[in-house]
Write a protein that holds these residues in place. Sequence first.
Motif, short mmCIF file in Angstrom:
data_model
loop_
_atom_site.label_atom_id
_atom_site.label_comp_id
_atom_site.label_asym_id
_atom_site.label_seq_id
_atom_site.Cartn_x
_atom_site.Cartn_y
_atom_site.Cartn_z
N GLU A 169 16.22 100.99 -66.68
CA GLU A 169 15.67 102.04 -65.80
C GLU A 169 16.56 102.26 -64.58
O GLU A 169 16.79 103.39 -64.16
CB GLU A 169 14.26 101.66 -65.34
N SER A 170 17.06 101.15 -64.03
CA SER A 170 17.85 101.28 -62.79
C SER A 170 19.13 102.07 -63.03
O SER A 170 19.61 102.76 -62.13
CB SER A 170 18.16 99.90 -62.20
N ILE A 171 19.68 102.01 -64.23
CA ILE A 171 20.89 102.78 -64.54
C ILE A 171 20.58 104.28 -64.45
O ILE A 171 21.31 105.05 -63.83
CB ILE A 171 21.43 102.40 -65.94
N LEU A 172 19.44 104.69 -65.05
CA LEU A 172 19.06 106.10 -64.98
C LEU A 172 18.73 106.52 -63.54
O LEU A 172 19.04 107.63 -63.12
CB LEU A 172 17.83 106.35 -65.87
N GLN A 173 18.09 105.60 -62.81
CA GLN A 173 17.67 105.95 -61.44
C GLN A 173 18.86 106.03 -60.48
O GLN A 173 18.87 106.87 -59.59
CB GLN A 173 16.63 104.95 -60.96
N MET A 174 19.86 105.15 -60.66
CA MET A 174 21.05 105.24 -59.81
C MET A 174 21.79 106.56 -60.10
O MET A 174 22.35 107.17 -59.20
CB MET A 174 21.98 104.04 -60.03
N GLU A 175 21.72 107.00 -61.35
CA GLU A 175 22.30 108.33 -61.68
C GLU A 175 21.56 109.43 -60.93
O GLU A 175 22.18 110.35 -60.40
CB GLU A 175 22.24 108.59 -63.19
N MET A 176 20.21 109.32 -60.90
CA MET A 176 19.42 110.29 -60.13
C MET A 176 19.85 110.31 -58.66
O MET A 176 19.89 111.36 -58.02
CB MET A 176 17.93 109.93 -60.16
N ALA A 177 20.14 109.11 -58.15
CA ALA A 177 20.54 109.01 -56.74
C ALA A 177 21.98 109.46 -56.54
O ALA A 177 22.44 109.61 -55.41
CB ALA A 177 20.37 107.56 -56.26
N GLY A 178 22.70 109.65 -57.64
CA GLY A 178 24.09 110.10 -57.54
C GLY A 178 25.04 109.04 -57.05
O GLY A 178 26.08 109.34 -56.47
N GLU A 179 24.68 107.76 -57.27
CA GLU A 179 25.56 106.68 -56.81
C GLU A 179 25.67 105.62 -57.89
O GLU A 179 24.84 105.56 -58.82
CB GLU A 179 24.99 106.03 -55.55
N GLU A 180 26.68 104.77 -57.77
CA GLU A 180 26.82 103.64 -58.68
C GLU A 180 26.92 102.39 -57.82
O GLU A 180 27.60 102.39 -56.80
CB GLU A 180 28.09 103.81 -59.53
N PRO A 181 26.24 101.31 -58.21
CA PRO A 181 26.28 100.13 -57.35
C PRO A 181 27.65 99.45 -57.38
O PRO A 181 28.31 99.40 -58.42
CB PRO A 181 25.21 99.22 -57.97
N ASP A 182 28.06 98.94 -56.23
CA ASP A 182 29.23 98.06 -56.18
C ASP A 182 28.80 96.61 -56.32
O ASP A 182 29.51 95.80 -56.89
CB ASP A 182 29.97 98.24 -54.84
N VAL A 183 27.62 96.31 -55.78
CA VAL A 183 27.13 94.93 -55.77
C VAL A 183 25.70 94.93 -56.34
O VAL A 183 24.86 95.73 -55.93
CB VAL A 183 27.08 94.36 -54.33
N ILE A 184 25.44 94.01 -57.28
CA ILE A 184 24.13 93.91 -57.93
C ILE A 184 23.59 92.50 -57.68
O ILE A 184 24.30 91.52 -57.97
CB ILE A 184 24.24 94.21 -59.44
N ILE A 185 22.38 92.40 -57.15
CA ILE A 185 21.87 91.13 -56.64
C ILE A 185 20.46 90.86 -57.15
O ILE A 185 19.63 91.76 -57.18
CB ILE A 185 21.83 91.16 -55.08
N ALA A 186 20.19 89.63 -57.56
CA ALA A 186 18.81 89.21 -57.86
C ALA A 186 18.69 87.72 -57.62
O ALA A 186 19.69 86.98 -57.69
CB ALA A 186 18.43 89.55 -59.30
N CYS A 187 17.47 87.26 -57.34
CA CYS A 187 17.25 85.83 -57.22
C CYS A 187 17.19 85.22 -58.62
O CYS A 187 16.97 85.92 -59.61
CB CYS A 187 15.98 85.53 -56.44
N ALA A 188 17.40 83.90 -58.70
CA ALA A 188 17.42 83.24 -60.01
C ALA A 188 16.76 81.87 -59.92
O ALA A 188 17.13 81.03 -59.10
CB ALA A 188 18.85 83.10 -60.50
N GLY A 189 15.72 81.70 -60.75
CA GLY A 189 15.07 80.39 -60.89
C GLY A 189 15.30 79.94 -62.32
O GLY A 189 16.15 79.13 -62.61
N GLY A 190 14.54 80.54 -63.26
CA GLY A 190 14.85 80.38 -64.68
C GLY A 190 15.82 81.46 -65.15
O GLY A 190 16.45 81.33 -66.19
N GLY A 191 15.92 82.54 -64.38
CA GLY A 191 16.91 83.57 -64.64
C GLY A 191 16.40 84.91 -65.12
O GLY A 191 17.20 85.83 -65.30
#
Lengths: 452, 452
Positions: free
Chosen positions: A247-269
């Motif tokens: 979903e985020s790929i389609l939504q970043m397209e809506m925003a007209g931008e592409e991420p340079d940095v992608i971040i998430a927390c990780a416990g089990g992953g």
Amino acid sequence: MVERTRFMLDEEKIPRFWYNIAADLPAGVEQSPPLHPMTHQPLTPPDLAPLFPMALIMQEVSTEREIEIPGPVRDIYTTFRPSPLVRARRLEKALDTPAHIYFKYEGLSPAGSHKPNTAIAQAFYNKEEGIKRIATETGAGQWGSALAAAGAMFGIEVKVYMVRASYNQKPYRRILMETYGASVVASPSMDTESGRAILAQHPDSPGSLGIAISEAVEDTMKRDDTHYSLGSVLNHVMLHQTVIGEESILQMEMAGEEPDVIIACAGGGSNFAGLAFPWVGRTLRGGRKYQVIAVEPLAAPSLTRGKYMYDYGDTAKMAPVAKMYTLGHDFVPEPIHAGGLRYHGMSPLVSLLKHHNLIEARSVHQIPCFQAGVLFARNEGILPAPESTHAIRAAIDVALDCKASGEAKVILFNLSGHGHFDLSAYEAYLSGKLEDYEYPAKEIKEALAHAG
Amino acid sequence: MVERTRFMLDEEKIPRFWYNIAADLPAGVEQSPPLHPMTHQPLTPPDLAPLFPMALIMQEVSTEREIEIPGPVRDIYTTFRPSPLVRARRLEKALDTPAHIYFKYEGLSPAGSHKPNTAIAQAFYNKEEGIKRIATETGAGQWGSALAAAGAMFGIEVKVYMVRASYNQKPYRRILMETYGASVVASPSMDTESGRAILAQHPDSPGSLGIAISEAVEDTMKRDDTHYSLGSVLNHVMLHQTVIGEESILQMEMAGEEPDVIIACAGGGSNFAGLAFPWVGRTLRGGRKYQVIAVEPLAAPSLTRGKYMYDYGDTAKMAPVAKMYTLGHDFVPEPIHAGGLRYHGMSPLVSLLKHHNLIEARSVHQIPCFQAGVLFARNEGILPAPESTHAIRAAIDVALDCKASGEAKVILFNLSGHGHFDLSAYEAYLSGKLEDYEYPAKEIKEALAHAG
């Protein structure tokens, strides 16, 4: 003209397929098979059949790139998906950064986190196989409440072994599960042999995720109508969470931008994999490279301070042995408030990507995380879960680096859940009573000596 | 093909105007002016200037049909609006009803209810007038947390007088407000003369909304930098909430249906007005008539058992005197868990519509409401606030009537908020400890003897 802040996909744009990163792993980046905890031989699908429905076992070993999301699962996804992508404009302003900060918000689901993405799928496949009852463990309760809600929707009984410390500290999470109709016991419990054995020796045992897993697995093995369910770590769980990243790929397209940095927390992953794998997959298929950062607590720093090796998934050595970053299955993390990140190991797929430098990892203390969480809440209105504040902290750090360098990077992070059940942690932070647990080098070293 | 379940409007469809039902009141249905609590003369705008910014005072008396939503307010609305309209397909199936049940879900806002719709607007207008600080009261804390979040976004200090019983029972709500940066004290407090006077006589006073209003008003009157803010009852609050109904009109069009029955719970009246007024307005302008039902608790049944008359808005007789349905300003409702519905009076506009039979009202006990709430949670996944369960109960009753009669009515109700902070109430219900408070005819009669 109002500037666009929230990017909502139409219901029809909910992904029709989960994305399986196993299909895109390059030569030399190979998965190591999980081993049987007794024989240490590679596990076969029949070994796992008493625990999981065959559909999930086949997903666990699949190398198909796209796996179709069943209609009834997608039907329920539509009640809370697509989740919003939000541009954190007020946070950007507060930081005075040229960076653009976007977050994918998973806290609007029934259980308040990303966990229903897999809970609903797991309940569905179990129902299809005629299973009447599922046993599981839960720490802070995010996973248990997601499975309880999914069980209610598919008419499956759910039994939750809840780590006793959390059971006592977080009564609201326990009541939430009960409201959804689940049975919840504090673990160690009198309901299993392993629980009774521990209580006989330690009547006041606060429990641990490892003990609770043992009880849920024992419960499952003893009954024909029951399966076991796990909320993270396994390949099929990572798979189900990829709806977030798709979903985020389609939504970043809506925003007209592409991420340079992608971040998430990780416990089990799983929330990390959910956001990151679809983006990493684009890179693996020949696209541009993104900076992808998994953020873990310094109190349980498997990716940043652990060892990449075969180790048990639980303390009691009943769960499969997996090749992963681990702090040793004996390692008991300090009681930080981000209970969902207190795991000694890490998803084998996430571990594999880290081992081959396809992703990065950082570890942070909890006080700076809560500081970031409060700043976020006061600017964006949303109270983040303690787990999610780890991603916020890293996003803010990157945004502040941008301020210093003048770079206008595009940052995308996963806000995995809300913190409505974690307010005692915020109170501890606000009143200055929170402690940071120093990197426990000695304990990790000792635990690793017994690992594998 | 997945059946559509959730109807999301694009951000651009967030209403640009609030709808003012005062513009559409027919001849003979006339508002009665609020009176000064000391002189009992009609209040003038200058009388209210120490309490509210002039923009809100002008909205209070406006008869313009459409009032433009300021850009900065709409900007913040975009972070959580439009709210979803959801078809409760699994609930319909569980009830085996031919009715179609839709709900508008306001629980995804920062504070978890519809309250931010007005809190953000009120904070904005106060900021525009140079106000640095707002004092308010809160019962269960929905309103206080909404205003605390809005204050944080506009850089306005917020002081909340929280009814002591709730302050002690709902620490999570209090900490949420503090996390947003608000100061919260238990009311009666030592911070005001009226609080100190009560504590001197009753050191263990559990407080009441009436006492908390008195403290907040006293606080406001003593300081030049402070205004007062109210989360319901007043005309401008009803106005701000109409974004709910305006969106629902567009969303029902998306769904290709028109409601036959429109339902919301009512305490002060704001979530009811928010959903219902735009629909009632269509009728008043010559459209078809809908069955519109306000649902209130039998423990505080102002619309169904109260008297339509002039009465004080608070116990201490400091607030304006309004023509409304009231149980008497001395009436202290039993401690039901739907704290947001424990008010002796009702919005004058809602009261006026009821008095002229343009809407209906029902009152229900809390146990059947919780029963409905649990059924809803197990089918739709969302845990409703105790207040919202009143609307669910009425919607289910209409749907069951449809089952009996075979009618396929279209029901639309307002799910005003989530119940994440109300789990002790669910625990009481699940464990059979909840009590229903019988209609307290004697107490209401006594209170009404002192009203007006």
